[in-house]
Design a protein around this motif. Structure first.
Motif, PDB file in Angstrom:
ATOM      1  N   VAL A  71       7.550  11.644  -3.764  1.00 28.56           N
ATOM      2  CA  VAL A  71       6.180  11.138  -3.854  1.00 28.56           C
ATOM      3  C   VAL A  71       5.215  12.310  -3.686  1.00 28.56           C
ATOM      4  N   PRO A  72       4.312  12.536  -4.647  1.00 31.67           N
ATOM      5  CA  PRO A  72       3.358  13.649  -4.502  1.00 31.67           C
ATOM      6  C   PRO A  72       2.478  13.459  -3.278  1.00 31.67           C
ATOM      7  N   GLU A  73       2.169  14.569  -2.612  1.00 32.19           N
ATOM      8  CA  GLU A  73       1.239  14.528  -1.490  1.00 32.19           C
ATOM      9  C   GLU A  73      -0.186  14.700  -2.008  1.00 32.19           C
ATOM     10  N   PRO A  74      -1.188  14.096  -1.357  1.00 31.23           N
ATOM     11  CA  PRO A  74      -1.091  13.351  -0.100  1.00 31.23           C
ATOM     12  C   PRO A  74      -0.418  12.001  -0.288  1.00 31.23           C
ATOM     13  N   TRP A  75       0.424  11.649   0.674  1.00 32.65           N
ATOM     14  CA  TRP A  75       1.167  10.412   0.595  1.00 32.65           C
ATOM     15  C   TRP A  75       0.260   9.207   0.834  1.00 32.65           C
ATOM     16  N   PRO A  76       0.648   8.063   0.248  1.00 33.99           N
ATOM     17  CA  PRO A  76      -0.049   6.813   0.591  1.00 33.99           C
ATOM     18  C   PRO A  76       0.094   6.504   2.081  1.00 33.99           C
ATOM     19  N   ALA A  77      -0.744   5.625   2.576  1.00 30.13           N
ATOM     20  CA  ALA A  77      -0.768   5.325   4.010  1.00 30.13           C
ATOM     21  C   ALA A  77       0.453   4.541   4.467  1.00 30.13           C
ATOM     22  N   ASN A  78       1.185   3.952   3.542  1.00 30.50           N
ATOM     23  CA  ASN A  78       2.354   3.140   3.886  1.00 30.50           C
ATOM     24  C   ASN A  78       3.618   3.741   3.281  1.00 30.50           C
ATOM     25  N   LEU A 111       2.794  11.607  10.700  1.00 27.95           N
ATOM     26  CA  LEU A 111       2.196  12.795  10.085  1.00 27.95           C
ATOM     27  C   LEU A 111       1.957  12.573   8.598  1.00 27.95           C
ATOM     28  N   ASN A 112       2.700  11.655   8.006  1.00 28.49           N
ATOM     29  CA  ASN A 112       2.489  11.238   6.614  1.00 28.49           C
ATOM     30  C   ASN A 112       2.603  12.411   5.634  1.00 28.49           C
ATOM     31  N   ARG A 113       3.597  13.249   5.874  1.00 30.42           N
ATOM     32  CA  ARG A 113       3.874  14.379   4.991  1.00 30.42           C
ATOM     33  C   ARG A 113       5.302  14.831   5.218  1.00 30.42           C
ATOM     34  N   GLU A 151      12.155   4.074   7.917  1.00 29.90           N
ATOM     35  CA  GLU A 151      11.174   4.094   6.835  1.00 29.90           C
ATOM     36  C   GLU A 151      11.158   5.498   6.229  1.00 29.90           C
ATOM     37  N   SER A 152      10.646   5.612   5.000  1.00 30.16           N
ATOM     38  CA  SER A 152      10.913   6.789   4.181  1.00 30.16           C
ATOM     39  C   SER A 152      10.138   8.042   4.563  1.00 30.16           C
ATOM     40  N   ARG A 153       9.192   7.939   5.498  1.00 27.72           N
ATOM     41  CA  ARG A 153       8.410   9.126   5.863  1.00 27.72           C
ATOM     42  C   ARG A 153       8.965   9.853   7.085  1.00 27.72           C
ATOM     43  N   VAL A 154       9.883   9.231   7.820  1.00 29.64           N
ATOM     44  CA  VAL A 154      10.362   9.832   9.059  1.00 29.64           C
ATOM     45  C   VAL A 154      11.278  11.012   8.743  1.00 29.64           C
ATOM     46  N   TRP A 155      11.106  12.120   9.468  1.00 28.28           N
ATOM     47  CA  TRP A 155      11.913  13.315   9.240  1.00 28.28           C
ATOM     48  C   TRP A 155      13.272  13.137   9.904  1.00 28.28           C
ATOM     49  N   HIS A 156      14.323  13.471   9.187  1.00 23.85           N
ATOM     50  CA  HIS A 156      15.669  13.266   9.721  1.00 23.85           C
ATOM     51  C   HIS A 156      16.671  14.178   9.015  1.00 23.85           C
ATOM     52  N   LYS A 157      17.873  14.199   9.550  1.00 30.61           N
ATOM     53  CA  LYS A 157      18.951  14.992   8.965  1.00 30.61           C
ATOM     54  C   LYS A 157      20.276  14.529   9.551  1.00 30.61           C
ATOM     55  N   THR A 158      21.350  14.829   8.869  1.00 33.85           N
ATOM     56  CA  THR A 158      22.684  14.649   9.431  1.00 33.85           C
ATOM     57  C   THR A 158      22.913  15.734  10.482  1.00 33.85           C
TER      58      THR A 158
END
Length: 272
Positions: free
Chosen positions: A138-145, A174-176, A201-208
């Motif tokens: 999704v291009p930044e700036p991201w939508p609010a949801n 942080l929405n980015r 949700e798809s904005r949360v930063w994560h990793k294996t």
């Protein structure tokens, strides 16, 4: 630096496992994720586990094993099994699990699309994945949801030692996406027993995480759902076992993109 960026994981209260659907939806909104234990009873978990490891074994036996190099170095201990939906009917049941699908709907609305459902099996000594957010397309700036939601099915126990998914708490606010210099940001392991689901949700930063064990494999099945305006990661029209569509429910047809509203029409009408 924002107040959130200045805080460490220890300062952010993380939600505990819950069986309450309303609380789980609230946890996703406030923390970016929730953990729901005991979604798969023992007999169903055994069936899913057998089907997944059988599929992984078949890929190896046929020379079709796909490695997933988590640290982009020489780590070949992690196996990715793509398109599990076509491998056994038990995986279709995961896609449409009422509790999981209710959280998808409360997070991104309906209709939604199933972008992919695949498995990642991390082996002993497996490396970390790069820190990321799932909606990097999704291009930044991201939508609010959030534009997507990932439902991780814990087929084995997810532990700190065997490479459980790690998140940066509160990062969805942080929405980015993370920047390269944030790759080493402090993260927390999402520990959960086999049979649980972790919904992010798809904005949360994560990793294996790193699998630091000597002999444990840790399998997770990841069902990725998006709002209906995004292209699916898996091209179901080419890769799907026809039997899945033949016996699909109305909701499954929507998730696969075979039944549509406004987009993906054929001569002005939904194709299914």
């Amino acid at each position: 630096m924002s107040a959130l960026e200045a805080r460490g994981p220890e300062e952010l209260k993380l939600p505990g496992p819950t069986r309450d659907a309303a609380q789980a939806a609230k946890d996703i909104e406030t923390s970016g994720f929730c953990i729901i234990p005991n979604v798969l009873p023992a007999d169903r978990l055994e069936r899913v586990c057998e089907a997944l490891y059988r599929a992984a074994g078949e890929d190896r036996a046929r020379g079709r094993e796909q490695k997933f190099r988590l640290d982009y170095a020489h780590d070949d201990t992690n196996q990715r099994v793509w398109n599990v939906l076509s491998r056994d009917p038990v995986f279709a049941d995961l896609v449409e699990d009422p509790l999981a699908l209710a959280l998808v709907k409360s997070t991104i609305g309906w209709p939604a699309l199933l972008g992919n459902i695949s498995a990642n099996i991390t082996g002993p000594g497996g490396g970390e994945m790069v820190l990321h957010a799932d909606q990097i397309f999704v291009p930044e700036p991201w939508p609010a949801n959030p534009q997507g939601v990932n439902v991780a099915w814990c087929i084995d126990d997810f532990t700190e030692e065997n490479g459980a998914t790690r998140i940066v708490p509160g990062s969805h606010r942080l929405n980015r996406k993370p920047t390269p210099d944030e790759a080493a940001k402090d993260s927390v392991a999402l520990e959960a027993a086999a049979g649980s689901i972790i919904v992010m949700e798809s904005r949360v930063w994560h990793k294996t995480g790193n699998n630091r064990t000597q002999a444990q494999r840790r399998a997770g099945i990841f069902a990725w759902y998006t709002r209906p305006i995004y292209r699916q990661q898996e091209n179901w029209f080419l890769s799907l076992n026809p039997a899945v569509r033949q016996f699909a429910s109305d909701e499954m047809l929507v998730l696969l993109g075979y039944r549509t509203e406004g987009l993906g029409l054929v001569n002005g009408k939904s194709p299914a």
